[in-house]
Design a protein around this motif. Sequence first.
Motif, PDB file in Angstrom:
ATOM      1  N   LEU A   1       1.639  10.888  -7.965  1.00 30.23           N
ATOM      2  CA  LEU A   1       0.284  10.518  -7.585  1.00 30.23           C
ATOM      3  C   LEU A   1      -0.659  11.668  -7.784  1.00 30.23           C
ATOM      4  O   LEU A   1      -1.295  12.162  -6.868  1.00 30.23           O
ATOM      5  CB  LEU A   1       0.270  10.024  -6.152  1.00 30.23           C
TER       6      LEU A   1
ATOM      7  N   VAL B   1      -0.175   0.493  -0.987  1.00 32.24           N
ATOM      8  CA  VAL B   1      -0.200   1.739  -1.760  1.00 32.24           C
ATOM      9  C   VAL B   1      -1.556   2.430  -1.658  1.00 32.24           C
ATOM     10  O   VAL B   1      -2.598   1.780  -1.654  1.00 32.24           O
ATOM     11  CB  VAL B   1       0.158   1.502  -3.246  1.00 32.24           C
ATOM     12  N   ASP B   2      -1.520   3.744  -1.594  1.00 32.70           N
ATOM     13  CA  ASP B   2      -2.760   4.517  -1.509  1.00 32.70           C
ATOM     14  C   ASP B   2      -3.448   4.630  -2.866  1.00 32.70           C
ATOM     15  O   ASP B   2      -4.661   4.800  -2.946  1.00 32.70           O
ATOM     16  CB  ASP B   2      -2.460   5.919  -0.968  1.00 32.70           C
ATOM     17  N   HIS B   3      -2.649   4.580  -3.919  1.00 33.79           N
ATOM     18  CA  HIS B   3      -3.188   4.681  -5.271  1.00 33.79           C
ATOM     19  C   HIS B   3      -2.565   3.599  -6.135  1.00 33.79           C
ATOM     20  O   HIS B   3      -1.395   3.258  -5.948  1.00 33.79           O
ATOM     21  CB  HIS B   3      -2.883   6.047  -5.899  1.00 33.79           C
TER      22      HIS B   3
END
Lengths: 371, 371
Positions: A8, A347-349
């Motif tokens: 990430l 999900v953060d990204h």
Amino acid sequence: MERKLPNLIPGADLTGSRIEQLSTPIPVIDEDRLAANIARVQAYMDGQGKAFRPHIKTHKVPALAEQQVAAGAKGINCQKVTEAEIFADAGFDDILITFNILGPEKLERLVALNEQISGLKVAADNDVTVRGLSEAFASASRPLVVLVECDTGGGRCGVQSPEAAQALAEAIVAAPSLTFGGLLTYPKAFSEEAVEVFFSSTLKLLEGKGIACPVVSNGGTPSLFEAGKVTSATEHRAGTYIYNDRAMVRSGHCSYDDCAMHILATVVSRPTEDRAVTDAGSKALTSDLLGFDDFGYVVDYPDAVITGLSEEHGVLDLSKCAPDARPQIGERIRIIPNHTCVVSNLVDHMVFHRNGVVTRVEAVAARGRVW
Amino acid sequence: MERKLPNLIPGADLTGSRIEQLSTPIPVIDEDRLAANIARVQAYMDGQGKAFRPHIKTHKVPALAEQQVAAGAKGINCQKVTEAEIFADAGFDDILITFNILGPEKLERLVALNEQISGLKVAADNDVTVRGLSEAFASASRPLVVLVECDTGGGRCGVQSPEAAQALAEAIVAAPSLTFGGLLTYPKAFSEEAVEVFFSSTLKLLEGKGIACPVVSNGGTPSLFEAGKVTSATEHRAGTYIYNDRAMVRSGHCSYDDCAMHILATVVSRPTEDRAVTDAGSKALTSDLLGFDDFGYVVDYPDAVITGLSEEHGVLDLSKCAPDARPQIGERIRIIPNHTCVVSNLVDHMVFHRNGVVTRVEAVAARGRVW
């Protein structure tokens, strides 16, 4: 000890990598399918003369909403004040929140949001909500636009009859701090006729009372290409169409080749001939069944059945796969989830690619807005 | 425009507030129930002479693992390298990762983690995993401890027989960069007899080969209070017991009064006499069914049934509630989720309280470690 999140490293570090190099489990989005989904639905709505309002719940990424608006979308649809804040801060002005907003903290934030953007609209299906909005906006600098939510058979929120819709519209009209913005529904899929009957009956009642109804908003992806049958609707809202998923394939909205999201997973165990275990569990796929008995479509092994999930394990029944065509330990497989919207919230990204080469990594900015 | 997250002002700002003031939906943890759950299970394990190793998947919060260790836990259990990193950075040394670690990125991170802490251990149930670990650690400064995962009836990962367990143990012993650490299983609940047969048979085989087996690790919360029946086990692992949930009540492990997590929700709509809609959908409760037909236990209205969830809506069937005892719009209700562990993964912060007064807000530090 400061560590980078695995895989990430937004932007240059990851752009140009092959998705095969990403650590699994990870959802990835195919840029070409994404663009084609946006274009196809917008073209249909344009052809029907209906405004289109994408629901951001599916992606929660401002850059994708920008693509949707650039293609011709009129504005966006959020489900929470805290989501709308993210998109207002990103520059969006025409935002409809399709939810009954209740409680002092949410109302306070809503008032602030209505000062920030001029195109804010919310939904209500009951007097308590309307009274709360009316009081919260009593000293606001501009009125809040409120649409009446109608239950046209979806069985979730919504007034139950055209008469009830009329009564609630009148209550909104009577509130000095509110403006009646129209009607909306989240319908049962493939019930266009029932939706049209509800809407047109209500419009007739409102007309009889001299109440103008600027917006009539229908919604949903599964039967989106039937939206033209709801002739009284001025706009349509939909979210899932941008990524698509297994449930949308089942509904006939799209094919597997239109599914822009794949979950990349690794086979980590083959305890028996008929069983494989992957690293894609409920933390990657979610446990949304949406009427299915199993937890996703295995693109590379269509006869494999994802029979069970725990948080970090997905158990595959391979008994219907040919003995010489079964995934091996370490092998990577692609899964189309039952429901894409809920995956985005995990999900953060989100990683995007074209032909397997990473094009960008976007923060899922409105993820985790639980409240 | 910089905004605070709603209700998420960690520390002093929120401490001392009443949980009734929190915007919903939101999970909250009762400190006294939490402490009692930790104490009760640790006391049982102490009484059985078994080491106890809490699984952090349920809370993902280092401060809670510290409470567990302070109560007497031997170390912790993680399911991913990226989770273990968080806890190693927080000062934990004895960490068991119960997963087959595969792939270059994960192996590279695992090597780094093994340099950082001296008590790292992982699981393997197949030759491919063991070969990968062996190669990755070839030039590491100390060997990696590897336990053999056994399928004692759980039907997930694990070697299928004591003979296969012995063979894999021999492969680990033969790898210069690895150390054989013992056996582990994630069993089917209430199958202590089968677990004991598998473990004791394997121990006999290992003894015959002169292979020492330092750890024999059993696991699971549902039949945790039967753990004493697995006499060959030296330790037990469990996660859910710290919060408990509806599934643990069903298993007999605890009562509703032992459930430390409640989801606070607001009734936002009452479209019909028999239907209520709350703001707690799958983004608050998750869609984990765990064998139930519905999505949680409504503490304040035990006859209400949560029949359906969308992301931001929970639909309640009230038909079994007395007509004069049904929730009204704006009313707040408490829900015990089917499965607490998955709820923790949805929120960035967890709010704790004692008798309704907020005591602390903890970052869910290991949340979202999807990869």
